[in-house]
Design a protein around this motif. Structure first.
Motif, PDB file in Angstrom:
ATOM      1  N   LYS B 226       0.824  -1.203   0.000  1.00 36.05           N
ATOM      2  CA  LYS B 226       0.000   0.000   0.000  1.00 36.05           C
ATOM      3  C   LYS B 226       0.864   1.262   0.000  1.00 36.05           C
ATOM      4  N   SER B 227       2.163   1.082   0.168  1.00 38.68           N
ATOM      5  CA  SER B 227       3.044   2.238   0.171  1.00 38.68           C
ATOM      6  C   SER B 227       4.448   1.784  -0.187  1.00 38.68           C
ATOM      7  N   ASN B 228       5.320   2.742  -0.377  1.00 38.54           N
ATOM      8  CA  ASN B 228       6.687   2.445  -0.780  1.00 38.54           C
ATOM      9  C   ASN B 228       7.635   3.285   0.072  1.00 38.54           C
ATOM     10  N   ILE B 229       8.679   2.655   0.594  1.00 40.87           N
ATOM     11  CA  ILE B 229       9.631   3.413   1.416  1.00 40.87           C
ATOM     12  C   ILE B 229      10.611   4.153   0.518  1.00 40.87           C
ATOM     13  N   ARG B 230      10.631   5.458   0.643  1.00 41.35           N
ATOM     14  CA  ARG B 230      11.582   6.270  -0.123  1.00 41.35           C
ATOM     15  C   ARG B 230      12.936   6.261   0.567  1.00 41.35           C
TER      16      ARG B 230
ATOM     17  N   ASN C 112      -6.018  -0.241  -5.636  1.00 41.91           N
ATOM     18  CA  ASN C 112      -5.567   1.105  -6.030  1.00 41.91           C
ATOM     19  C   ASN C 112      -5.541   2.085  -4.854  1.00 41.91           C
ATOM     20  N   VAL C 113      -5.651   1.542  -3.629  1.00 39.03           N
ATOM     21  CA  VAL C 113      -5.667   2.409  -2.449  1.00 39.03           C
ATOM     22  C   VAL C 113      -4.315   2.346  -1.731  1.00 39.03           C
ATOM     23  N   PRO C 147       3.112   5.036  -4.993  1.00 32.96           N
ATOM     24  CA  PRO C 147       3.116   4.988  -6.453  1.00 32.96           C
ATOM     25  C   PRO C 147       1.858   4.285  -6.997  1.00 32.96           C
ATOM     26  N   ASN C 148       1.291   4.875  -8.026  1.00 34.69           N
ATOM     27  CA  ASN C 148       0.151   4.273  -8.742  1.00 34.69           C
ATOM     28  C   ASN C 148      -1.107   4.084  -7.898  1.00 34.69           C
ATOM     29  N   LYS C 149      -1.275   4.891  -6.882  1.00 38.66           N
ATOM     30  CA  LYS C 149      -2.506   4.766  -6.090  1.00 38.66           C
ATOM     31  C   LYS C 149      -3.424   5.944  -6.420  1.00 38.66           C
TER      32      LYS C 149
END
Lengths: 453, 264, 320
Positions: B226-230, C112-113, C147-149
């Motif tokens: 659901k997220s990406n660590i920068r 997509n969340v 990204p891409n959400k």
């Protein structure tokens, strides 16, 4: 069977490949054995990092780790309270990064030589401040810093135990009220300054002055009569205060002052009797603990409405057996617990308290040196950790009582048992392959120490 | 009757550590692994229900992670859990709390427990969302931050007390089976007995892969994140802010901190 | 143009302060002039919160009037899901609070969340939303993006953003409540004494003493000080083992975990692993110890290197 000598112990540690056993016996190992042990505890960086931080890591191991020249490891070593002076000195001479020097300057084992070196050469405020706050710094170091930085470190020097009188005088002269207050609390504060301070009007200064045990008696009397209650309160706790003033303060309208009087150890029976009737329970509580309290007054306090006061009676070192018997029946468990912990509690009283259902009472029984072994053995089966620990901490617990506790589920209990004098070496050795690393360490350490003597 | 307890092996960090070269995580050498603090309490709550029950209660612990997490699962077995399940394959690397919740839900479907416990949060990441994500995927009733529980095996309802902010607690009745996230302090967790530790060493930990649970590569790991660590960085304030000054000045600052806390 | 949706929280007829903090946080997410901050309030008394929520920076307030007075995870899940459908926001901000933790993770089933919890900093780097949260028990900060959400749902740490005080007159609209069967029922609220002498597991403000107090006689003055400060007195294991304080006050592995504590004064506690196990999660720890290298300083927010008796004396005088 436990190992018979140092060599045998070291061999077991080497065979175990356990880093905790290895560091525990490092001090007693020689030659190839030492190398073999080092190989175990320096094999993985994660272990090195862990040991550099660990509270139990011996100074010799920290020294060995410091030779690995790993910067983060050095940082952890310089923060470790067990690191010895020679390792710190070595680091200071070899490395010299300001981060490490700062840590060395703070370290409780830093030598006077190293500290003086830092005080003479460094300009970084943080580092110099650390030297100023290090209890190992001597008067000469403080004088050096004062010369180099003028008034910048007055706060730190004013509270440093080794600050010389002359320097304190200088600091007092140029300091604000807070600094002056710190100076007048100092044990090296000269009489002339104390006199000067007694003419100040700032309450912070006067309050601190009132606590100084070198103050002139008449100056103290003036402070004891000061209009500000906080000044009177501090004067009331000063052991130097004469009896007539103490008597007056016992009648002070401010409770904090009376409380301070009540906590004095030199009160006369008549004054104790007066304070025992105080309306404020903290005052009664203090006198109830006083061993000089006459027995008849103690008996009155044992009936006090406030349970903390009754508890204080039960904790009084001179509390007679009859009163203890009465307090053992108290409705409040925390009062009964005080009886259970009492050194004067008789065996029959403890026998009775062993059936109490309150955990604090049972802990007291478990802890009490007069409790019979049969009672302790029964309590050793308790499901409650605290009660079992009470037995482990009981100075008179016998080997037979303690043996079942070697299997205690709580690692801390096993750890505490390692050093117990009632146990035999073979008992201790059963824990050498314990599931918990700190228990293994303490077992190996115990044997290493034994073989060192 | 079966209770499923979801646990996690967390990583603790001492001060003075180094970041990985890519700057997106801490160098693994500095991580100290242990069972999540909260999980001691949720396991204990399950064990309490088991031991107080007349009928048989099976306590199953489940965790997601590589080989090393077996240590934490064995710790649970040593404390009395009946079975332990570990789910992993390399495609799961980088799974976030929501994905972990979904994988746990797949395990729950397979195991059909009557109750599920998870810790409120993990001490390392503190997302506080795995348990609720699991409940959501299952469609079960759920409650977060449970600091008190009245529930016996096979009850159709549980009375819980949720620990709210500002010294307030809320009593709630919840339909069971449900997923509860358990708060620290709900009970006194036990220690594993030495005998328990020995026995636990002999128990086989059941191993499952995502495909065993009907999950594809797309459902797990970075693919479902659901997220990406920068990047990761050390905040400026690491160690304690030292309050300086003479004793009177230090105390004055301390009073300010207390007053600030009390909102005075 | 995009919508930033803020979900507010209330309890026992009072708006929770985090609701207004979220409105401030939402302002950091405005990029274009026509970006909209929409604030939702759910409950049968929704209208009573409108005046307080009418602050600058709010474009619209949506009231969803249902039958419930207090938070219910099933109702909030259904209602907020419906709001997301109708409003199509780019970002949803929720409080990182006990209540919202009870349903936030149910909103993110779709692929997509994007989702993150307990964030305390928000900004755009170009088109990328970047949020910052803590990791490894607050030892590091982690910057994350999504990204891409199409939608990002975030729970925001309380106490970080300052409420906006200037009032305004945003558009107020009403949306139909969603009918949903609740599976849990509020029985009652129980007030735990918030300070003073209470159970250490429920106390928010604690003062604990350790080996540094040296003698039993010294316990009394710290008990008195705790009373004066309105703190609950706790202790480390050696103090309770000596019978100086009841076992019920012992913090740590052998004792209790102070789950509810927010401010912890550690007086003369060096910080053994056993003790820290009971309190290391407390957000504000203040440690007083003579040894600057005591482990307690590694987890404390504030440290005082000094004598606890001196500090005790000074505190006493300052409280009066």
């Amino acid at each position: 069977m436990s190992p018979e000598n140092a060599h045998a112990l070291v061999k077991v540690a080497i065979e175990s490949k356990d880093i905790y056993a290895a560091v525990a016996v490092y001090d007693i190992a020689h030659g190839d054995d030492r190398t073999a042990l080092e190989a175990i505890f320096t094999h993985e960086r994660r272990h090195i990092l862990k040991l550099a931080r660990w509270e139990h890591t011996p100074a010799s191991v920290l020294k060995a780790l410091s030779k690995l020249h790993d910067e983060t490891v050095q940082l952890r070593i310089d923060k470790n309270p067990s690191t010895d002076g020679s390792t710190l000195e070595q680091q200071y001479l070899e490395v010299g990064s300001s981060k490490l020097i700062d840590l060395i300057a703070q370290h409780g084992n830093a030598s006077v030589e190293v500290l003086l070196g830092i005080a003479t050469r460094e300009d970084d405020v943080q580092i110099v401040k650390a030297v100023c706050s290090n209890p190992n710094s001597d008067d000469w170091i403080l004088i050096t810093i004062d010369r180099r930085f003028k008034s910048y470190f007055d706060r730190e020097i004013a509270v440093h135990l080794n600050a010389p009188s002359a320097l304190l005088e200088t600091i007092y002269a140029r300091g604000n009220a807070y600094i002056k207050a710190a100076v007048v609390t100092h044990k090296n504060c000269p009489q002339t300054l104390l006199e000067k301070a007694s003419n100040e009007s700032d309450l912070t200064i006067l309050r601190h002055l009132a606590g100084n045990e070198n103050i002139a008696k008449n100056a103290l009397v003036r402070l004891a009569q000061h209009t500000d209650p906080s000044v009177r309160r501090v004067a009331a706790s000063n052991p130097l205060l004469c009896h007539s003033e103490v008597e007056k303060l016992a009648r002070d309208k401010v409770v904090a002052v009376r409380r301070a009087v009540a906590s004095r150890s030199d009160l006369t029976p008549s004054l104790l009797g007066y304070l025992a009737q105080d309306s404020y329970h903290w005052v009664r509580l203090w006198v109830a603990r006083n061993p000089a309290m006459p027995i008849d007054l103690l008996a009155v306090l044992a009936q006090d409405d406030n349970m903390e006061v009754r508890r204080s009676v039960a904790r009084n070192a001179e509390c007679p057996k009859e009163l203890l018997k009465q307090l053992a029946e108290d409705d409040v468990s925390w009062v009964r617990a005080a009886v259970a912990y009492q050194k004067n509690a008789a065996v029959d009283l403890l026998n009775k308290l062993q059936d109490d259902d309150d955990v604090d009472v049972l802990c007291g029984v478990a802890n009490n040196g007069h409790t019979p072994q049969t009672v302790l053995q029964r309590l050793a089966k308790s499901k409650n950790d605290d009660i079992r620990r009470g037995i482990i901490l009981n100075v008179n617990a016998s080997r037979k009582t303690l043996l079942p506790l070697l299997q205690d589920p709580y690692y801390l209990h096993r750890l505490l048992l390692v050093g117990n004098k009632a146990l035999l070496d073979e008992d201790r050795w059963t824990m050498h392959d314990d599931a918990d690393p700190s228990v293994r360490f303490i077992v190996f350490k115990w044997f290493a120490k034994k073989f060192m003597q | 009757m079966k209770i499923l307890v979801a646990v996690k092996e967390v990583a603790a960090l001492d001060e003075d550590f180094e970041l990985r070269d890519d700057g997106r995580d801490v160098d693994e050498d500095f991580l100290l692994y242990d069972l999540n603090e909260w999980d001691d309490f949720s396991l204990e709550e399950a064990m309490r229900i088991k031991e107080e029950s007349d009928t048989d209660v099976e306590v199953v612990v489940v965790s997601i992670g590589p080989d090393r997490i077996e240590d934490s699962l064995r710790k649970c077995l040593a404390k009395g859990a009946d079975r332990a399940i570990r789910v992993w394959d390399d495609s799961m690397e980088g799974s976030d709390s929501i994905t972990i919740g979904h994988v746990l839900a797949a395990v729950a479907k397979k195991e059909s427990p009557n109750m599920i416990f998870a810790g409120v949060q993990s001490s390392d990441e503190a997302n506080a969302s795995t348990g609720i994500s699991l409940a959501s995927k299952l469609g079960w009733p759920h409650a977060a931050v449970v600091a008190g529980l009245k529930y016996a095996a096979n009850d159709s309802k549980a009375l819980i007390s949720r620990e709210l902010e500002s010294g307030l607690s809320q009593e709630v009745e919840i339909v069971c089976p449900s997923v509860l996230t358990i708060q620290l302090g709900i009970n006194t967790p036990r220690y594993a007995s030495l005998r328990g530790i020995k026995q636990a060493a002999k128990i086989d930990i059941e191993e499952l892969s995502p495909s065993d649970l009907g999950l594809s590569d797309q459902d797990v790991g970075l693919n479902s994140a659901k997220s990406n660590i920068r990047r990761m960085y050390v905040p400026v304030k690491g160690r304690a802010e030292i309050i300086e000054g003479t004793p009177a000045e230090k105390a004055a600052k301390l009073i300010d901190i207390i007053k600030n806390f009390k909102g005075e | 143009m995009k919508t930033i949706l803020v979900i507010t929280e209330h309890r026992r007829n009072e708006l929770r302060p985090i609701s207004l903090e979220l409105i401030t946080a939402a302002q950091d997410l405005r990029q274009a002039g026509d970006d909209k901050v929409v604030v939702a309030v759910i409950g049968n008394q929704a209208e009573s919160y409108i005046p307080e929520l009418s602050v600058q920076g709010v474009d619209e307030i949506i009231m969803i009037k249902d039958d419930t007075t207090e938070f219910d995870p099933d109702i909030y899940q259904a209602t907020v899901s419906a709001l997301i459908e109708s409003q199509q926001p780019a970002v949803v901000l929720l409080p990182h609070s006990i209540d919202s933790l009870g349903y936030a993770a149910t909103l993110v089933e779709k692929s997509n969340v994007g989702f993150a919890t307990d964030v305390f900093q928000l900004e755009y780097d170009g088109d990328d939303l970047v949020a910052t949260r803590a990791g490894y028990n607050q030892k590091v900060n982690v910057e994350i993006d999504f990204p891409n959400k199409d939608l990002v749902i975030l729970t925001v740490r309380p106490g970080v953003y300052k409420p906006i005080e200037e009032s305004a007159t945003p558009v107020v609209s009403t949306q139909q409540a969603v009918s949903v069967e609740s599976r849990s029922k509020n029985i009652q609220f129980v007030e735990l004494a918030s300070d003073g002498d209470v159970d250490i597991t429920t106390s928010e403000f604690m003062m604990s003493i350790g080996r540094g107090i040296a003698e039993e006689d010294n316990v009394e003055q710290f008990r008195e000080l705790a009373e004066m400060l309105g703190a609950t007195l706790g202790c480390s294991r050696p103090i309770a083992d000596a019978g100086w304080l009841p076992k019920s006050r012992q913090v740590g592995q052998s004792g209790k975990v102070v789950g509810a504590c927010k401010l912890y004064l550690a007086m003369g506690i060096s910080g053994s692993i056993q003790h820290m196990a009971g309190m290391k999660h407390v957000p504000t720890i203040v440690a007083v110890n003579t040894d600057p290298n005591a482990s307690i300083f590694t987890i404390a927010k504030y440290g005082i290197v000094g004598d606890i008796f001196e500090v005790e004396e000074e505190l006493r005088d300052l409280i009066g």
